[in-house]
Design an enzyme around this catalytic site. Structure first.
Site, PDB file in Angstrom:
ATOM      1  N   GLU A 172       0.845  -1.189   0.000  1.00 35.88           N
ATOM      2  CA  GLU A 172       0.000   0.000   0.000  1.00 35.88           C
ATOM      3  C   GLU A 172       0.885   1.246   0.000  1.00 35.88           C
ATOM      4  OE1 GLU A 172      -2.683   0.539   3.309  1.00 35.88           O
ATOM      5  OE2 GLU A 172      -3.605   2.273   2.367  1.00 35.88           O
TER       6      GLU A 172
ATOM      7  N   GLY B 197       3.345   2.405  10.893  1.00 39.03           N
ATOM      8  CA  GLY B 197       3.099   1.563  12.057  1.00 39.03           C
ATOM      9  C   GLY B 197       2.848   0.104  11.709  1.00 39.03           C
TER      10      GLY B 197
ATOM     11  N   MET C 176       0.466  -2.737   8.692  1.00 38.88           N
ATOM     12  CA  MET C 176      -0.266  -2.872   7.435  1.00 38.88           C
ATOM     13  C   MET C 176      -1.214  -4.055   7.482  1.00 38.88           C
ATOM     14  SD  MET C 176      -0.840  -1.683   4.487  1.00 38.88           S
ATOM     15  CE  MET C 176      -2.092  -2.438   3.472  1.00 38.88           C
ATOM     16  N   GLU C 177      -2.428  -3.827   6.996  1.00 39.97           N
ATOM     17  CA  GLU C 177      -3.538  -4.775   7.163  1.00 39.97           C
ATOM     18  C   GLU C 177      -3.653  -5.834   6.071  1.00 39.97           C
ATOM     19  OE1 GLU C 177      -3.902  -1.452   6.326  1.00 39.97           O
ATOM     20  OE2 GLU C 177      -5.556  -1.159   4.919  1.00 39.97           O
ATOM     21  N   ASN C 178      -2.550  -6.263   5.442  1.00 36.89           N
ATOM     22  CA  ASN C 178      -2.626  -7.277   4.389  1.00 36.89           C
ATOM     23  C   ASN C 178      -3.541  -8.428   4.804  1.00 36.89           C
ATOM     24  OD1 ASN C 178      -0.248  -5.889   3.187  1.00 36.89           O
ATOM     25  ND2 ASN C 178       0.754  -6.779   4.979  1.00 36.89           N
TER      26      ASN C 178
ATOM     27  N   GLU D 129      -5.301  -2.746  12.772  1.00 34.24           N
ATOM     28  CA  GLU D 129      -5.053  -3.593  11.596  1.00 34.24           C
ATOM     29  C   GLU D 129      -6.047  -4.745  11.540  1.00 34.24           C
ATOM     30  OE1 GLU D 129      -3.219  -2.074   9.641  1.00 34.24           O
ATOM     31  OE2 GLU D 129      -2.267  -0.773  11.125  1.00 34.24           O
TER      32      GLU D 129
ATOM     33  N   HIS E 237      -9.353  -3.627  10.180  1.00 33.27           N
ATOM     34  CA  HIS E 237      -9.331  -3.418   8.727  1.00 33.27           C
ATOM     35  C   HIS E 237      -9.831  -4.647   7.968  1.00 33.27           C
ATOM     36  CE1 HIS E 237      -7.752   0.453   7.574  1.00 33.27           C
ATOM     37  NE2 HIS E 237      -6.585   0.325   8.181  1.00 33.27           N
TER      38      HIS E 237
HETATM   39  N1  TRP Z   1      -2.923   1.115   5.792  1.00 32.03           N
HETATM   40  C1  TRP Z   1      -1.974   1.175   6.857  1.00 32.03           C
HETATM   41  C2  TRP Z   1      -2.756   1.431   8.132  1.00 32.03           C
HETATM   42  O1  TRP Z   1      -3.377   2.390   8.313  1.00 32.03           O
HETATM   43  C3  TRP Z   1      -0.964   2.254   6.764  1.00 32.03           C
HETATM   44  C4  TRP Z   1      -0.068   2.333   5.591  1.00 32.03           C
HETATM   45  C5  TRP Z   1      -0.273   2.936   4.422  1.00 32.03           C
HETATM   46  C6  TRP Z   1       1.235   1.919   5.526  1.00 32.03           C
HETATM   47  N2  TRP Z   1       0.822   2.940   3.656  1.00 32.03           N
HETATM   48  C7  TRP Z   1       1.770   2.348   4.307  1.00 32.03           C
HETATM   49  C8  TRP Z   1       2.019   1.236   6.407  1.00 32.03           C
HETATM   50  C9  TRP Z   1       3.082   2.110   3.959  1.00 32.03           C
HETATM   51  C10 TRP Z   1       3.320   0.983   6.054  1.00 32.03           C
HETATM   52  C11 TRP Z   1       3.861   1.435   4.854  1.00 32.03           C
HETATM   53  O2  TRP Z   1      -2.801   0.645   8.981  1.00 32.03           O
HETATM   54 ZN    ZN Z   2      -5.321   1.869   8.733  1.00 34.18          ZN
END
Ligand code: TRP
Ligand code: ZN
Length: 923
Positions: free
Chosen positions: A122, A261, A263-265, A298, A301
């Site tokens: 992301e 912080g 990431m919600e993969n 996360e 999400h």
């Molecule tokens: N989607 C993630 C969250 O809010 C945050 C995120 C977006 C992110 N881009 C990123 C984390 C790039 C790490 C690197 O939880």
């Molecule tokens: Zn988020």
């Protein structure tokens, strides 16, 4: 690409893709410098144009091969695309590319973090892994084969379910299938050697989910709190939102190199180790609280983000704001509602309001974006969450829950928009949100002014009272109030207009105005839910019959009046309880009213706000006197704090905030133009005066709140430590103000030595640094000895010194950049040392001689090539320089212009710098 070629994308230019991908099969042969990625995807034409070519995104890929339905075919490659023309409507395309994880320092795409392979896709990192339709509205099913590198690499993970694993040709391999179609930004891969914490969770419908948390070898015990937080998150989402987990496995991995912080993969969340690893000796209460909140975020999400995803990146707040709202509610329910709410409000008032007032101000749903990485902002996340909270306030929990359920049911498996969400909420709650939508389209912070007057009930005249009041509003009083000056007792009083004793009504008049922001010069009125109550002079709460049951007034016009009867004549309205809207409020309160609300209001935010108003009034009135050394005794403030200290009924987290002077950053937000030197000096001297006047009360409090026994993290003990450490700081300051440096030194030095946990140890270390105590270097040495083997914990050594509010800090930071533990390629190190100056230390950053700006220039020169998104992020404080004096403005521009001339300037840094330098013409 030359910087000037960077073009912004516009929200309204959204077009459906010409093709979609239904399935993708990915095969990875992992190797540090040459990982081979073979991708076979099934594409289907959506466009009516049979000639439209297939254009796939791709960056920094070495292309080996392209096959269309297994045959070679014609194609073009550019820096950013693979274009295959003359394709049928339905076909398979195979590409083979080679990438270099070991040399990927941007930490987007596939990279190496301390020996393990991991990914961050992301928003647009997948295109650095393979050629694909790297946009969130293309949802495909993934099958992933990972073949490990030729040395020991225990764990090979991807999204979804493990379907096969073993050893082939002496190499470890595994195959994963994710049954849920997903956009490419949710793809993840991890390969490495870890300690694994395993557990299970049985969902409410009785399905058993295997949980696994992967942490650095040797960090097993530091992961147990995170595992507990996973289980708590899963249980809470079932309880409060009726949402159940949907896969058989939930994997969480902690890595040391990570841009944000976490990431919600899908099914495979990847975390910055700073948001996972805690234990009493290395982590503070705040760290524990953060880990729990981010794990929740996360996990939540999975529904708000993964099951229902985004149509395009302009909709980012759709998933982020809803998920922040959900994680805040989680923290409130399982931790402390007071602490969670006050923290969230503080983020808005000290960071989001600053963003709104700066050159990068943007609506919760932006209109244009140059680099998407620059839009993971406090506006998208935190202001967005306040907007969701306002919807919750307006429709109530029950209808809100119905709206969320309808939204998730309707858009499950799809890519949605903010408009889809609002429409669903409107239908579910039978509430018209037409005007409310402006919260998504208009940037900037509304300024609300509240005034009130008593009128005779007979003086109704059907609306007569209203125009009279409107004409009465004094422009000067509004301006003064917006600068948070307390209107002096003689200047204006609500009682003047009405001679009657009985039969009176209180007419509350609200006005709103939103200043211009870049590209938006005029604004229409917002729908502002104003949570209101009434308080008599002696602190009694009274409820007039006209107040709606939920206490919320719907303020929707530029100016609007509300009338209330049955109130004692000495009543004041208490407006914006619980910070019911993200606005700057000022009101015709007098000093006595603030004291009354601080002492008697049952709303924690109103108490904090009243306290801050008293402080602000003092600061504004005395900022010019401080230079001549004649700051008057802050009598009212001292009395109020004394009351707070002695009121046993006040929540301890709240009390901890009401006995120290608010941060410089939060005081800054009350000025349009900031006299930084005067403000810093006034704040420091005010602190000393208070500390000295209340020395014995602080000592008493410090004593009473000492904790005995073993460290335990829970809301109650954390609150006690927060209060204790706040009191301890004031005691030390009191000693110093009394010229008793030795006692201050003893107190803090002993506190450090006797601490049995990191919260207390760090509080002591921070006091020693901030107050320049003689024990400072001894304590720093001791900290260094204890933790320099542990980079994550050692970040506290960097941040505590970088936070010292002094111009000297720049020199200290420069020296620390040469410390053997500093590593400019690791975002955590950069954030701890440089980021702390960049957004938490205005006195150091905005040093009069420009040396703070030079530091940023030197860092960005290096970081621009290493990690552009982190380079751009540390500039947030700097680009907000226009609020200061002309000398600082000139210096800042001089260095920003130098920064703009950096060769190969990245898109992300370019966007920030150019918006800052252009903002003259834009506003
Ligand atoms: N989607 C993630 C969250 O809010 C945050 C995120 C977006 C992110 N881009 C990123 C984390 C790039 C790490 C690197 O939880
Ligand atoms: Zn988020």
């Amino acid at each position: 690409m030359a910087a000037s070629n960077f073009k912004a994308k516009k929200r309204l230019e959204y077009k459906k893709p010409d093709f979609t991908a239904t399935d993708i099969d990915l095969q990875f042969q992992l190797a540090d410098d040459a990982t081979v990625v073979r991708a076979t995807a099934h594409y289907v034409r959506l466009s009516a144009d049979p000639k439209a070519p297939l254009r796939l995104d791709g960056e920094e890929l070495k292309l080996n091969d392209v096959l269309l339905n297994g045959q070679s075919c014609k194609y073009n490659v550019t820096d950013t695309e693979l274009i295959v023309s003359e394709v049928p409507d339905d076909f398979e395309l195979t590409t083979e590319v080679v990438i270099s994880p070991a040399r990927n320092t941007s930490l987007m795409g596939l990279y190496k973090s301390c020996g393990c392979f991991c990914t961050q896709c992301e928003p647009e990192g997948f295109r650095r892994i393979t050629y694909f339709l790297d946009r969130p509205d293309v949802l495909a099913k993934y099958r992933v084969t990972i073949v490990g590198p030729d040395y020991g690499c225990g764990v090979l993970l991807s999204n979804g379910n493990l379907v096969e694993s073993g050893i082939k040709d002496g190499l470890l391999y595994s195959v994963w299938e994710d049954p849920f179609p997903k956009p490419s930004y949710l793809f993840a891969l991890v390969a490495g050697a870890f300690d694994i914490i395993e557990d299970t969770f049985v969902t409410k419908s009785g399905r058993e989910v295997k949980l696994a948390l992967y942490v650095d070898r040797g960090a097993y015990t530091r992961g147990t709190w995170a595992m507990q937080s996973i289980k708590e998150s899963m249980a809470w989402d079932e309880r409060r939102f009726n949402l159940e987990y949907d896969l058989d496995n939930f994997n969480v991995v902690a890595v040391d190199f990570f841009n944000f912080g976490a990431m919600e993969n899908k099914g495979l969340n990847i975390f910055n180790s700073s948001c996972v690893l805690v234990d009493p000796q290395t982590a503070t209460d705040t760290n524990y609280y953060t880990v729990q909140g981010v794990i929740g975020h996360e996990y939540f999400h999975n529904w708000t983000g993964d099951r229902v995803t985004l149509r395009d990146w302009f909709q980012l707040s759709l998933k982020e704001s809803l998920t922040v709202f959900r994680d805040q509610e989680f923290s409130s329910d399982v931790n402390s509602r007071v602490l969670t709410r006050l923290d969230a409000i503080n983020v808005i008032r000290s960071r989001q309001f600053a963003e709104d007032a700066g050159p990068m101000a943007h609506p919760v749903r932006p209109e244009q974006v140059m680099e998407m990485n620059n839009f993971y902002t406090v506006t998208i996340y935190d202001k967005g969450a306040e907007v969701i909270r306002m919807i919750h306030t307006i429709v109530g929990e029950e209808k809100f829950q119905k709206g969320i359920a309808d939204y998730l049911a309707r858009y499950d498996g799809q890519a949605a928009t903010i408009e889809d969400f609002i429409l669903t909420m409107e239908t579910a709650s039978l509430t018209d949100l037409a005007q409310f939508r402006r919260w998504y389209s208009q940037a900037g912070t509304p300024e609300v002014y509240a005034k009130w007057a008593w009128k005779s009930i007979d003086d109704n005249g059907n609306g007569k009272a209203q125009p009279a009041l409107a004409a009465n509003i004094d422009e000067k009083a509004i301006a003064a109030a917006l600068n948070n000056e307390v209107v002096s007792d003689t200047q204006e009083s609500a009682n003047e207009e009405c001679g009657c004793d009985e039969n009176c009504k209180l007419v509350l008049t609200l006005t709103q105005n939103t200043p211009p922001t870049p590209n938006q010069s005029t604004k229409d009125p917002f729908v502002i839910p104003v949570r209101t109550s009434f308080l008599t002079k002696d602190g009694q709460s009274v409820v007039p019959p006209e107040l709606p049951e939920n206490g919320v007034l719907m303020f929707t016009k530029e100016e609007q009046s509300f009338e209330f009867t049955n109130l004692p004549k000495d009543t004041i309205p208490v407006v914006l309880r619980d910070f019911s809207a993200p606005v700057k409020l000022s009101a015709m309160y007098q000093t006595q009213d603030y004291i009354n609300m601080l002492e008697h209001c049952d709303d924690p935010f109103i108490r904090v706000d009243s306290y801050m108003s008293l402080i602000n009034a003092f600061v504004h009135q005395n900022i010019d006197k401080v230079k001549n050394g004649d700051l008057p005794e802050p009598t009212d403030i001292i009395k109020a704090i004394s009351y707070v200290i002695n009121d046993a009924s006040i929540d301890m987290q709240l009390k901890a905030k009401l006995i120290v002077v608010p941060s410089l950053i939060s005081l800054m937000e009350t000025f349009k133009k900031i006299d930084l030197d005067g403000l810093d000096q006034t704040r420091k001297e005010l602190s000393s005066l208070i500390a000295r006047a209340l020395a014995s009360e602080y000592k008493d409090l410090e004593h009473k709140t000492r904790s005995s026994g073993k460290y335990k993290y829970d809301a109650q003990s954390a609150a006690q430590r927060a209060l204790h450490n706040a009191a301890q700081y004031m005691v030390a300051l009191g000693y110093l103000a009394d010229d008793n440096g030795i006692k201050a030194d003893d107190l803090i030095s002993n506190a450090y030595e006797n601490a049995n946990n990191m919260t207390d140890r760090l509080a002591a270390l921070s006091a020693a640094c901030e107050l320049e105590l003689p024990c400072k270097s001894k304590l720093l040495d001791s900290f260094e000895q204890s933790y320099s083997h542990d980079p994550l914990t050692f970040d506290k050594f960097f941040s505590v010194q970088a936070a010292v509010s002094s111009e000297e800090t720049i020199k200290v930071v420069r020296k620390l950049m040469d410390h053997k533990c500093f590593d400019i390629t690791n975002p955590n190190r950069v954030r701890a040392l440089i980021g702390t100056v960049g957004y938490n230390n205005p006195v150091a950053l905005h040093r009069r001689d420009g040396m703070g700006y030079l530091l940023m220039l030197d860092v960005v020169r290096k970081l621009n090539d290493i990690n552009p998104s982190v380079a751009a992020r540390i500039l947030d404080g700097l680009i907000n320089y226009r609020r200061f004096d002309i000398n600082r403005i000139n210096k800042a521009e001089e260095y920003l212009n130098k920064m703009k001339a950096i060769p190969n300037l990245s898109r992300s840094v370019f966007e920030k710098i150019s918006s800052a330098l252009d903002s003259d013409t834009k506003q």
